[in-house]
Design a protein around this motif. Structure first.
Motif, short mmCIF file in Angstrom:
data_model
loop_
_atom_site.label_atom_id
_atom_site.label_comp_id
_atom_site.label_asym_id
_atom_site.label_seq_id
_atom_site.Cartn_x
_atom_site.Cartn_y
_atom_site.Cartn_z
N ASN A 28 0.83 -1.19 0.00
CA ASN A 28 0.00 0.00 0.00
C ASN A 28 0.88 1.26 0.00
OD1 ASN A 28 -2.29 1.58 0.00
ND2 ASN A 28 -3.07 0.87 1.96
N LEU A 30 3.28 2.11 2.16
CA LEU A 30 4.52 2.01 2.94
C LEU A 30 5.75 2.51 2.20
CD1 LEU A 30 5.94 1.00 5.57
CD2 LEU A 30 6.32 -1.16 4.35
N GLU A 143 -11.06 -4.62 3.09
CA GLU A 143 -9.81 -4.72 2.33
C GLU A 143 -10.08 -4.54 0.83
OE1 GLU A 143 -6.07 -7.79 1.53
OE2 GLU A 143 -7.42 -8.13 3.24
N ASN A 220 -3.65 -9.23 4.99
CA ASN A 220 -2.68 -8.19 4.64
C ASN A 220 -3.03 -6.92 5.43
OD1 ASN A 220 -1.08 -6.17 3.57
ND2 ASN A 220 -1.16 -6.99 1.50
N PHE A 222 -1.59 -4.16 5.58
CA PHE A 222 -1.38 -2.89 4.89
C PHE A 222 -2.67 -2.38 4.25
CE2 PHE A 222 2.94 -4.76 4.85
CZ PHE A 222 3.59 -3.75 5.55
N PHE A 223 -3.67 -3.27 4.14
CA PHE A 223 -4.97 -2.87 3.61
C PHE A 223 -6.03 -3.04 4.69
CE2 PHE A 223 -2.43 -3.75 -0.10
CZ PHE A 223 -2.75 -2.69 -0.92
N SER A 224 -5.77 -2.42 5.82
CA SER A 224 -6.70 -2.44 6.95
C SER A 224 -6.70 -1.06 7.58
CB SER A 224 -6.25 -3.48 7.99
OG SER A 224 -5.08 -3.04 8.66
N SER A 227 -3.24 0.28 8.98
CA SER A 227 -2.08 0.46 8.10
C SER A 227 -1.13 1.55 8.59
CB SER A 227 -2.54 0.77 6.67
OG SER A 227 -3.33 1.94 6.63
N SER A 228 -1.67 2.68 9.03
CA SER A 228 -0.81 3.78 9.51
C SER A 228 0.00 3.34 10.72
CB SER A 228 -1.66 5.00 9.87
OG SER A 228 -2.30 5.51 8.73
N TYR A 231 2.86 1.17 9.50
CA TYR A 231 3.93 2.02 8.95
C TYR A 231 4.81 2.53 10.08
CZ TYR A 231 0.87 2.45 4.78
OH TYR A 231 0.08 2.21 3.69
#
Length: 462
Positions: A28, A30, A143, A220, A222-224, A227-228, A231
């Protein structure tokens, strides 16, 4: 679909590997986040058979991926001074595998499918690939919505289960060879991988191991909606392992609360001042009426703090924490016999390596050998400052402290573990006489019992 390659003219590269049936978009935002916030170069490879159509994975084998990644990584190791490997799902397996093979500076894995959930863990499930090659991915609606603008295969390829299981066989033998710091991030309710694999992974890895468990249902992350947070976890991991901060992060202070221990404490200080792993030794004289301070002052390398009146063990420990900037704290009683530098190192090292947030040394006393619950209230323990800071104030009172630390450690991060050693504590009845010693022991036991009652209320509150 192409490899992502972000340049910042940096000497550091984040070398990222996407998942099976995914794409470089698997991370995503990142790559852009790392490039902007850390001013590093970021590369996300496009793996073979990806970026086109799922049928192109029909004849792909694990060896095809390792043969593709290895020369690329070798070339980058010659170009950069520092490389951080990272991966999600199958890419996490590859990142961990190559971290065991090459001298990288760190590796993070997100949703590593090391222990598969039902039905993916069924023996012989891969036989179904003869009848059906493509399966719909178990992706949440959330997602799917976030992924709208990204490329990925909507189907799982049956061949992928074989590849993931072969990759796990590789990891089983290679995990102990990882020498760099590791960050493991798991989704607690991942539909594919079981987050309980963390325990096995942590025991296998001897290097420092940072763990983050996220309460989420996505495979995953990164798609939730987390995500922040992920990171930031990766950013903080990089900062913590960068060459400039490694020494500060692992500074270790021994903290010894002491009350009327003039006859015993020199024996303990002789050992602690000879222990190379310790950077600092601090004694808190908790209002002693004997010569404790005089004995301690003979050790010029020991920092001595004094309380005008007896404040209790927990408050003395707090004073020690406030008077050091060490990130790892080793607490130790002042009346021990049989302690050695080797025992101190064995208690501290699991915390240095981040296998646990706290590690307890259990003494060779009759009570501690007989009842594990009492044993785990031992005063000899190493822990991270961040764990101490999470301890509620109502546990920082006299003898409630150890039960409180055990409770918090069990519910946070890497948890705790313990080991029995051949050292012991002077009995209170011997130090203070039978009557006074017995009274002090019961006072301590009542305080500990109350601490356990507090943990029950804390659970209900949480």
């Amino acid at each position: 679909m192409q490899t992502i390659n972000l340049k910042s003219n940096s000497k550091t590269l984040f070398f990222l590997i996407h998942g099976y049936t995914g794409s470089p978009n698997d991370f995503n935002g990142l790559p852009e986040y790392l490039s902007k916030n850390l001013a590093v170069d970021v590369k996300v490879m496009l793996l073979k058979g990806h970026g086109t159509q799922v049928q192109d994975l029909d004849n792909i084998k694990l060896k095809d991926f390792t043969n593709q990644i290895e020369p690329e990584l070798k070339a980058d190791l010659e170009k950069y001074e520092q490389i951080i490997l990272g991966g999600v799902s199958f890419g996490a397996q590859m990142a961990m595998y190559f971290a065991s093979k090459f001298p990288v500076d760190g590796v993070f894995n997100v949703c590593l499918p090391y222990k598969l959930k039902f039905p993916f863990n069924l023996p012989g499930l891969s036989i179904l690939s003869f009848f059906k090659k493509y399966w719909e991915k178990p992706i949440s609606n959330q997602e799917k919505e976030i992924r709208k603008q990204t490329f990925y295969y909507k189907q799982m390829h049956a061949n992928g289960l074989k590849i993931v299981k072969k990759a796990n066989k590789l990891l089983k033998t290679e995990l102990p060879k990882i020498n760099c710091p590791v960050l493991t991030i798991y989704s607690k309710n991942d539909p594919i991988g079981n987050y309980k694999a963390i325990g096995y992974i942590s025991r296998k890895i001897e290097a420092p191991h940072y763990i983050k468990i996220v309460d989420n249902k996505n495979h995953n992350l990164f798609f939730s909606n987390k995500s922040s947070e992920i990171y930031e976890n990766i950013r903080d991991f990089y900062k913590s392992i960068s060459r400039e901060t490694k020494k500060e992060e692992n500074k270790i202070a021994a903290i010894i609360p002491a009350y009327n221990e003039g006859q015993n404490i020199s024996r303990v200080l002789d050992i602690l001042t000879e222990t190379d792993i310790l950077n600092e030794v601090i004694v808190i004289d908790d209002g002693s009426t004997d010569n404790t301070s005089e004995v301690v002052s003979r050790f010029k390398e020991v920092k001595l703090l004094k309380n005008n009146s007896n404040q209790g063990k927990a408050q003395s420990m707090q004073q020690g924490v406030e008077n050091t900037d060490a990130e790892i704290l080793f607490f130790c009683d002042a009346d021990l016999k049989g302690l050695t530098p080797e025992i101190v190192e064995q208690i501290v090292q699991p915390v240095v390596k981040r296998k646990y947030d706290m590690f307890i040394g259990v003494r060779n006393n009759v009570m501690q050998k007989a009842v594990t619950l009492f044993a785990l209230n031992s005063g000899e323990r190493a822990l991270r400052r961040e764990l101490w800071n999470k301890l509620p104030e109502h546990f920082k009172y006299r003898y409630r402290i150890e039960a409180g630390l055990n409770f918090i450690a069990k519910r946070q991060g890497n948890g705790y573990s313990w080991q029995k050693f051949e050292y012991y504590q002077t009995l209170k009845e011997k130090k203070y006489g039978f009557l006074k010693g017995t009274l002090l022991r019961w006072w301590m036991n009542i305080d500990v019992a109350y601490a356990y009652l507090l943990t029950v209320f804390q659970r209900l509150k949480d």
